[in-house]
Structures are given as structure tokens and as C-alpha cells.
Write an enzyme that holds these catalytic residues in place. Structure first.
Site, PDB file in Angstrom:
ATOM      1  N   HIS A  82      58.203   3.081 -12.077  1.00  0.00           N
ATOM      2  CA  HIS A  82      57.074   4.242 -12.230  1.00  0.00           C
ATOM      3  C   HIS A  82      57.017   5.330 -11.093  1.00  0.00           C
ATOM      4  O   HIS A  82      57.004   4.636 -10.149  1.00  0.00           O
ATOM      5  CB  HIS A  82      55.874   3.668 -12.708  1.00  0.00           C
ATOM      6  N   ASP A 161      43.079   4.594 -22.270  1.00  0.00           N
ATOM      7  CA  ASP A 161      43.246   5.400 -21.177  1.00  0.00           C
ATOM      8  C   ASP A 161      43.550   6.877 -21.601  1.00  0.00           C
ATOM      9  O   ASP A 161      43.205   7.677 -20.568  1.00  0.00           O
ATOM     10  CB  ASP A 161      44.602   4.993 -20.647  1.00  0.00           C
ATOM     11  N   ARG A 168      37.974  12.139 -17.681  1.00  0.00           N
ATOM     12  CA  ARG A 168      37.851  12.388 -16.241  1.00  0.00           C
ATOM     13  C   ARG A 168      38.359  13.483 -15.735  1.00  0.00           C
ATOM     14  O   ARG A 168      37.672  14.071 -14.828  1.00  0.00           O
ATOM     15  CB  ARG A 168      38.843  11.020 -15.510  1.00  0.00           C
ATOM     16  N   SER A 183      44.847   2.965 -14.792  1.00  0.00           N
ATOM     17  CA  SER A 183      45.332   4.137 -15.855  1.00  0.00           C
ATOM     18  C   SER A 183      46.957   3.847 -15.893  1.00  0.00           C
ATOM     19  O   SER A 183      47.432   3.659 -16.834  1.00  0.00           O
ATOM     20  CB  SER A 183      44.861   5.414 -15.470  1.00  0.00           C
ATOM     21  N   LYS A 187      49.462   1.520 -18.579  1.00  0.00           N
ATOM     22  CA  LYS A 187      50.535   2.103 -19.409  1.00  0.00           C
ATOM     23  C   LYS A 187      51.902   1.412 -19.191  1.00  0.00           C
ATOM     24  O   LYS A 187      52.600   1.185 -20.324  1.00  0.00           O
ATOM     25  CB  LYS A 187      50.786   3.655 -19.092  1.00  0.00           C
TER      26      LYS A 187
HETATM   27  N1  URA Z   1      48.156   9.309 -13.644  1.00  0.00           N
HETATM   28  C1  URA Z   1      47.830   8.742 -14.422  1.00  0.00           C
HETATM   29  O1  URA Z   1      48.371   8.265 -15.526  1.00  0.00           O
HETATM   30  N2  URA Z   1      46.315   8.055 -14.465  1.00  0.00           N
HETATM   31  C2  URA Z   1      45.512   8.708 -13.528  1.00  0.00           C
HETATM   32  O2  URA Z   1      44.216   8.277 -13.298  1.00  0.00           O
HETATM   33  C3  URA Z   1      45.851   9.637 -12.466  1.00  0.00           C
HETATM   34  C4  URA Z   1      47.257  10.003 -12.630  1.00  0.00           C
END
Ligand code: URA
Ligand code: CA
Length: 434
Positions: A82, A161, A168, A183, A187
Site C-alpha cells: 500500500h 471507514d 472527518r 483507516s 482496508k
Molecule cells: N487515507 C485513508 O485511507 N484514510 C485516512 O484517514 C487518511 C488517508
């Protein structure tokens, strides 16, 4: 349990229990806890932080809020990579075939891009016929057969999320290391990874602008991964300038082909070998990082990495012959050189602004509905530290419209040339494994 008591608890600096975190995330996902209470809680988290245990619990609560991809029918250790996002980041296109060529299973779920340039799927779709609309069984069969396949994002991955990130974004609570780290990790874990290699970008073009912030985020994610039973490591890499030369979809596919042949830009090649070595090592295909690196270098030299790209593309309907004939990729109508106005050294290439210039050409999406132009984009001819002479090309601009004055101005404003010698930025700052 009452949400108001949990907000108060966090506000006063206390730790939330596993049950309390699960209550919050499941209540928020099913709509029984409203946005305003969750936004008060996230603001309290911004100020009070979260313990390691809370971060792991939050991550797993978000993983469990929706579908989890089951990759258990794929042989071997599934390692995912990632990147926290950068400009012209072509690493995924290179790393997939590269590590698959040495036997690491790559079962990749990818998305489309928003902003600078497309996402991995957009880039791959510059290859005629290539598609990611395959079902789960076919996906698993392809990975077992070829060691690599890419599937589109499942709609119901980490819904908590999705909701939380959107909230947010409009409540000034994105900037919190525990919230960002959980977060991102939720994923990856929901997508089925056994082990995770993180590329945390740092510098002007990155989400984290300073090395200190990038390091803190990297450590937070590595700890979450390891605490929930997924071996995780992070590389902190430079994003003060775009990675490699190409920025734009088909241009990056061409750059990936060059890199798989061992003829790519030095920085992109080095980062791919570094990240790739960690992937091979975590997948237990090599006993040490140097051994892993040697395997990858060999796959570039003997053509097996390139062959893997060809097999991968054609197995998902794509025209594999573009690997030998990249001129079959979408081509732009106008090719224009941006000439240096003076002699000197390149001191700065502001990554996000240069990314925006590529977007003005049509290489990225402004909104989710935008249609992107796969042929267009930029190819840098100079990088930070390079010497330039007046009239040398700084950038080649690939456009499908003739008037590119705005793009040229943006590039001139963001590529600074000075008379003093400049040293190239460090590419890899740190490798964090604990
Ligand atoms: N990227 C994400 O996937 N989540 C966040 O909180 C910030 C950046
Ligand atoms: Ca690139």
C-alpha cells in the site's frame, strides 16, 4: 451503553474498552449513532489520541463492519503493498508482475483514481480490452495459475471507514495518526492480506509533509498490523518530487514496461526493488532481503518479469502485445517540449502542483464522474539535482488539445532552476520493521 458517556470518557483522556469501540463502530455503521456524536468523539481522539490497543480494536471493528475478502484458497502467503499516495507513482504496475515472477501471489483489489492521475485500474485500462470485472472464483483461479490478478473494489469493504472518513473530511479531524493509521490498515486487512508492505511517502507531494510525521504514521501502521496478526513493515520514501519520469495513465504503463526490462528511471527502479524485496521476504520466498533482491534483479534481466506482465494483461482480456509494442497504447495528438529558460540546476519539482498540471491535461479526475484521457500526461526530462542548459527540455507534454499555455505556466512556476549546484533528495529514508 450510551454514546455520550463514551465521548466524555475520551474527552477526559481515558481509554475506551474493546466492547465500547465495537459498540461505537457498529452503531455508526447501522445508523443508530448519529454523525454529530461521532464527530465529537473523533475531535476528542484528535486531542487525546489512542493507545496501541485502542488502535488495533478500532481497526478490527472497521474490518468487521463489512465484507472481508477470503483469499484462503490461494496458495502461499498473500502480501499486499500500500502506498500513502503520491504523484506519478508507478510502483504497483511494476511490483505486481515483478514479485509474481518470483512466485509471490499477487491478489490485488484496486480502485480508480481521484485527483492527480488515475488509479491502478485506470492505468491498466489504457491497454485495449483489459478489464477487472471478473468474479471471485475466476480471480482466485487466475492468481493460482499466474500468481497475479487484479479485481475491482468490492462495494461493501469497510463501510464504517467510508462513513468515518467522509465525516472527518468535513469536521477537521483527518489529521490524527490513530485515525489515519486504522483507516488505511482496515482496508488492507479486509482485502485479505496476510502480510503488508507499506510505502509511506514523505515530502511536498505527500499526505505527510515532514519526515517526523511520516515516521510516526509508519510506526503506527506497522504496530497495528503486527498487533492484529498481519506481518507488516514500512518504507519511508521521498515524494518531494514525482517518482520516475512519467505522470499519466498510458505513459506510466510504458514506464512500467521499461522498468520491468531494467531500463526504467533509477528512483522508480530502486524503490520497486526495495519494496519488492520486502514483499518476497514476507512471503517467505527468500531467506534474506539480499537474496530477495537478487531474485528480482534476475527477473528483470532474464525477461521473466516482462513476460509475467504480458500473461497478466492477456488473462484479463488485454492486448498483451503492447508489452513489445508500446506504441499501440493510446497516443496523444500533440507532443510539446517545455524548454528551460536558463542554465542551472533543477532545485525543485513541486510534486502535487506538477500532478495538477497533468490533471489539467485530462489525466486525472476532478469528480468521480469525470472521464479521463488515458493518452495524456507529462514525462519529466530532468529531476532534482540535474544540470540543465537553456533550451533543454525540462518536461515533455502529451496533450490532446493545442492550447496548453496554462499547463506550461503551471510547470514553469513549479520547476525551479537555480545557479548553485543542488544535491538530489534521498529516495529511501527508513525501513521500519518492528
Ligand atoms: N487515507 C485513508 O485511507 N484514510 C485516512 O484517514 C487518511 C488517508
Ligand atoms: Ca512515474
Amino acid at each position: 451503553m450510551r454514546m455520550v458517556d463514551l465521548i466524555e470518557k475520551k474527552r477526559d483522556g481515558h481509554e475506551l474498552s474493546t466492547e465500547e469501540i465495537n459498540f461505537i463502530i457498529s452503531g455508526y455503521t447501522d445508523g443508530t449513532i448519529p454523525d454529530y456524536q461521532v464527530s465529537a468523539l473523533t475531535m476528542a481522539i484528535v486531542f487525546r489520541g489512542m493507545s496501541e490497543r485502542e488502535r488495533a480494536d478500532l481497526t478490527m471493528a472497521m474490518v468487521e463492519s463489512g465484507d472481508q475478502i477470503n483469499l484462503s484458497q490461494i496458495e502461499g502467503i498473500k502480501v499486499d503493498k500500500h502506498s500513502t499516495g503520491g504523484v506519478g507513482d508507478t510502483t504497483t504496475l511494476v511490483l505486481g508482475p515483478l514479485v509474481a515472477a518470483v512466485g509471490v501471489p499477487v491478489a490485488k483489489m484496486s480502485g480508480r483514481g481521484l485527483g492527480h492521475t488515475g488509479g491502478t485500474i485506470d492505468k491498466l485500462e489504457s491497454v485495449e480490452g483489459f478489464h477487472v470485472e471478473i468474479d471471485n472464483d475466476e480471480f482466485i483461479q487466475l492468481v493460482n495459475k499466474n500468481k497475479i490478478a487484479v479485481i475491482g473494489q468490492s462495494g461493501n469493504l469497510t463501510p464504517a471507514d467510508k462513513k468515518l472518513y467522509a465525516l472527518r473530511d468535513v469536521t477537521a479531524t483527518v489529521e490524527s495518526i490513530p485515525l489515519i493509521a486504522s483507516s488505511i490498515m482496515s482496508k488492507k486487512i479486509a482485502a485479505g492480506a496476510d502480510a503488508i508492505v507499506l510505502d509511506v511517502k514523505t515530502g511536498a507531494g505527500a499526505f505527510m509533509k515532514t519526515l517526523d510525521d511520516s515516521r510516526e504514521l509508519a510506526h503506527a501502521m506497522v504496530r497495528i498490523g503486527n498487533n492484529v496478526g498481519r506481518r507488516t513493515m514500512a518504507v519511508i520514501s521521498d515524494m518531494s518530487q514525482p517518482l520516475g519520469f512519467a505522470i499519466g495513465n498510458a505513459l506510466e504503463v510504458k514506464e512500467a514496461i521499461d522498468t520491468l526490462k531494467g531500463e526504467g528511471p533509477a528512483d522508480l527502479t530502486e524503490l520497486c526493488l526495495t519494496l519488492g524485496s520486502h514483499m518476497v521476504y514476507l512471503a517467505e520466498r527468500a531467506n534474506s532481503l539480499p537474496e530477495a533482491r537478487t531474485m528480482l534483479e534476475k527477473a528483470m534481466e532474464d525477461g521473466s518479469a516482462l513476460e509475467k506482465l504480458k500473461v497478466f494483461l492477456s488473462s484479463q482480456g488485454g492486448d498483451g502485445s503492447i508489452v513489445d509494442h508500446p506504441e499501440k497504447l493510446p497516443q496523444a495528438k500533440f507532443i510539446v517540449e517545455l524548454e528551460a529558460k536558463e542554465d542551472g540546476y533543477v532545485a525543485e519539482i513541486v510534486a502535487d502542483e506538477v500532478g495538477t498540471a497533468a490533471m489539467l491535461l485530462g489525466a486525472g479526475r476532478v469528480t468521480k464522474e469525470s472521464v479521463i484521457d488515458l493518452a495524456v500526461g507529462l514525462v519529466l526530462r530532468k529531476k532534482i539535482g540535474d544540470h540543465v542548459k537553456k533550451g533543454d527540455s525540462l518536461v515533455t507534454i502529451y496533450s490532446n488539445f493545442e492550447n496548453i499555455d496554462e499547463v506550461k505556466q503551471k510547470l514553469y512556476d513549479n520547476i525551479k532552476v537555480t545557479s548553485q549546484k543542488v544535491t538530489a533528495p534521498t529516495l529511501i529514508h527508513e525501513e521500519i520493521t518492528e
